[in-house]
Design a protein around this motif. Structure first.
Motif, short mmCIF file in Angstrom:
data_model
loop_
_atom_site.label_atom_id
_atom_site.label_comp_id
_atom_site.label_asym_id
_atom_site.label_seq_id
_atom_site.Cartn_x
_atom_site.Cartn_y
_atom_site.Cartn_z
N ASP A 39 -6.67 17.05 -7.96
CA ASP A 39 -7.50 16.02 -7.81
C ASP A 39 -6.69 14.51 -7.94
O ASP A 39 -6.25 14.17 -8.78
CB ASP A 39 -8.91 15.89 -9.02
CG ASP A 39 -9.60 17.01 -8.58
OD1 ASP A 39 -9.88 17.63 -7.43
OD2 ASP A 39 -10.64 17.49 -9.33
N ILE A 40 -6.90 13.77 -6.58
CA ILE A 40 -6.23 12.41 -6.80
C ILE A 40 -7.05 11.46 -7.41
O ILE A 40 -8.03 11.41 -6.96
CB ILE A 40 -5.69 12.26 -5.32
CG1 ILE A 40 -5.07 13.09 -4.56
CG2 ILE A 40 -4.93 10.72 -5.06
CD1 ILE A 40 -3.50 13.39 -5.03
N VAL A 41 -6.73 10.61 -8.60
CA VAL A 41 -7.36 9.58 -8.92
C VAL A 41 -6.97 8.29 -8.63
O VAL A 41 -7.49 7.46 -9.08
CB VAL A 41 -7.34 9.87 -10.49
CG1 VAL A 41 -8.02 11.30 -10.75
CG2 VAL A 41 -6.00 9.93 -11.05
N PHE A 42 -5.59 8.13 -8.28
CA PHE A 42 -5.11 6.62 -7.83
C PHE A 42 -4.17 6.91 -6.89
O PHE A 42 -3.13 7.94 -6.86
CB PHE A 42 -4.50 6.10 -9.07
CG PHE A 42 -3.92 4.92 -9.03
CD1 PHE A 42 -4.70 3.62 -8.84
CD2 PHE A 42 -2.27 4.63 -8.89
CE1 PHE A 42 -4.24 2.44 -8.61
CE2 PHE A 42 -1.90 3.29 -8.43
CZ PHE A 42 -2.68 2.41 -8.39
N VAL A 43 -4.05 5.87 -5.77
CA VAL A 43 -3.13 5.78 -4.73
C VAL A 43 -2.37 4.25 -4.71
O VAL A 43 -3.10 3.18 -4.76
CB VAL A 43 -3.78 6.24 -3.54
CG1 VAL A 43 -2.59 6.05 -2.37
CG2 VAL A 43 -4.29 7.33 -3.46
N GLU A 44 -1.08 4.37 -4.83
CA GLU A 44 -0.30 3.03 -4.84
C GLU A 44 -0.16 3.14 -3.18
O GLU A 44 0.78 3.81 -2.88
CB GLU A 44 0.89 3.15 -5.73
CG GLU A 44 1.55 1.91 -5.56
CD GLU A 44 2.92 2.08 -6.49
OE1 GLU A 44 3.57 3.08 -6.53
OE2 GLU A 44 3.32 0.74 -6.88
N GLU A 87 -10.48 2.31 -3.53
CA GLU A 87 -11.78 2.54 -3.99
C GLU A 87 -11.97 3.89 -4.20
O GLU A 87 -12.90 4.45 -5.25
CB GLU A 87 -12.56 1.61 -3.71
CG GLU A 87 -12.53 0.06 -3.98
CD GLU A 87 -12.65 -0.40 -5.30
OE1 GLU A 87 -13.41 0.11 -5.93
OE2 GLU A 87 -11.88 -1.15 -5.80
N SER A 88 -11.56 4.69 -3.26
CA SER A 88 -11.87 6.08 -3.32
C SER A 88 -10.61 6.84 -2.72
O SER A 88 -10.47 7.58 -1.77
CB SER A 88 -12.77 6.22 -2.03
OG SER A 88 -14.08 5.50 -1.93
N PRO A 89 -9.90 6.98 -4.05
CA PRO A 89 -8.56 7.97 -3.80
C PRO A 89 -8.66 9.33 -3.65
O PRO A 89 -7.96 9.98 -2.84
CB PRO A 89 -7.83 7.75 -5.11
CG PRO A 89 -8.76 7.19 -5.99
CD PRO A 89 -9.68 6.65 -5.24
N THR A 94 -10.48 14.98 -0.03
CA THR A 94 -11.49 15.65 0.66
C THR A 94 -11.41 15.31 2.17
O THR A 94 -12.17 16.06 3.04
CB THR A 94 -12.80 14.90 0.37
OG1 THR A 94 -12.75 13.45 0.57
CG2 THR A 94 -13.33 15.17 -0.98
N ASP A 95 -10.55 14.53 2.73
CA ASP A 95 -10.30 14.39 4.24
C ASP A 95 -8.86 13.96 4.52
O ASP A 95 -8.75 12.72 4.94
CB ASP A 95 -11.37 13.23 4.53
CG ASP A 95 -11.55 13.22 6.17
OD1 ASP A 95 -11.07 14.33 6.99
OD2 ASP A 95 -12.12 12.44 6.70
N PRO A 96 -7.98 14.63 4.05
CA PRO A 96 -6.59 14.35 4.34
C PRO A 96 -6.12 13.97 5.68
O PRO A 96 -5.18 13.01 5.75
CB PRO A 96 -5.81 15.67 3.75
CG PRO A 96 -6.65 16.59 4.06
CD PRO A 96 -8.09 16.03 3.65
N GLY A 98 -8.32 12.59 8.08
CA GLY A 98 -9.09 11.74 8.74
C GLY A 98 -9.05 10.52 7.67
O GLY A 98 -8.16 9.82 7.50
N ALA A 99 -10.17 10.21 6.85
CA ALA A 99 -10.29 9.06 6.09
C ALA A 99 -9.53 8.91 5.00
O ALA A 99 -9.16 7.70 4.47
CB ALA A 99 -11.86 8.91 5.31
N GLY A 100 -8.48 10.10 4.70
CA GLY A 100 -7.45 10.11 3.66
C GLY A 100 -6.19 9.50 4.12
O GLY A 100 -5.16 9.58 3.39
N TRP A 101 -6.06 8.93 5.25
CA TRP A 101 -4.72 8.51 5.87
C TRP A 101 -4.26 7.48 4.89
O TRP A 101 -4.94 6.78 4.08
CB TRP A 101 -4.80 8.13 7.36
CG TRP A 101 -5.48 6.92 7.71
CD1 TRP A 101 -7.10 6.91 7.68
CD2 TRP A 101 -5.45 5.72 7.60
NE1 TRP A 101 -7.27 5.79 7.94
CE2 TRP A 101 -6.51 4.72 7.90
CE3 TRP A 101 -4.14 4.80 7.44
CZ2 TRP A 101 -6.48 3.39 8.11
CZ3 TRP A 101 -3.91 3.52 7.64
CH2 TRP A 101 -5.25 2.81 7.83
N VAL A 102 -2.92 7.02 4.85
CA VAL A 102 -2.37 5.95 3.95
C VAL A 102 -1.91 4.92 4.53
O VAL A 102 -2.39 3.83 4.06
CB VAL A 102 -1.03 6.94 3.26
CG1 VAL A 102 -0.40 5.72 2.35
CG2 VAL A 102 -1.62 8.00 2.18
#
Length: 130
Positions: A39-44, A87-89, A94-96, A98-102
């Motif tokens: 589970d990812i909890v933070f993205v820099e 706000e939503s790492p 959950t959506d690598p 789609g919405a999880g792009w960096v």
């Protein structure tokens, strides 16, 4: 087994690349990588306007298990970041694809993509990694 989406390119560091135009790509973390982390909890995120080189650090992700670097698959300039991840790492999990792009990166041309793997090549690569 992790989903490998066709039509994308992949790096050995487990980032996916979507070609948006001849001079722009979108980058994210593959399902294989995020499944390894948990589970990812933070993205820099990188800074918009930052120059990046292939195989250099683009940012990092923190999971319940560890911190891992995001590695730039190309040389270019960060054009846009997905600030929703601040706000939503968990979107990386959950959506690598789609919405999880960096980030979106401006590249000099398609030659910047040389050395990346097709979906079939990446699938074979992750099988060999297990």
């Amino acid at each position: 087994m992790s989903e490998v989406k066709s039509g994308l390119l992949y790096s050995k560091e487990h980032e996916w690349v979507e070609v948006l135009s001849d001079t722009k790509i979108r980058v994210g973390m593959t399902p294989f990588a995020q499944e390894q982390l948990g589970d990812i909890v933070f993205v820099e995120l990188p800074k918009t306007g930052a120059s990046v080189k292939a195989d250099d650090m683009l940012g990092s992700v923190e999971s319940v298990k560890t911190v891992s670097d995001l590695i730039s698959p190309v040389i270019g300039t960060v054009a846009r970041i997905n600030d929703t991840l601040e706000e939503s790492p968990e979107l990386v999990n959950t959506d690598p694809y789609g919405a999880g792009w960096v980030a979106e990166i401006d590249i000099s041309g398609k030659e910047a993509l040389d050395g990346l793997m097709t979906a079939d090549q990446y699938q074979a690569y992750i099988v060999s990694e297990q």
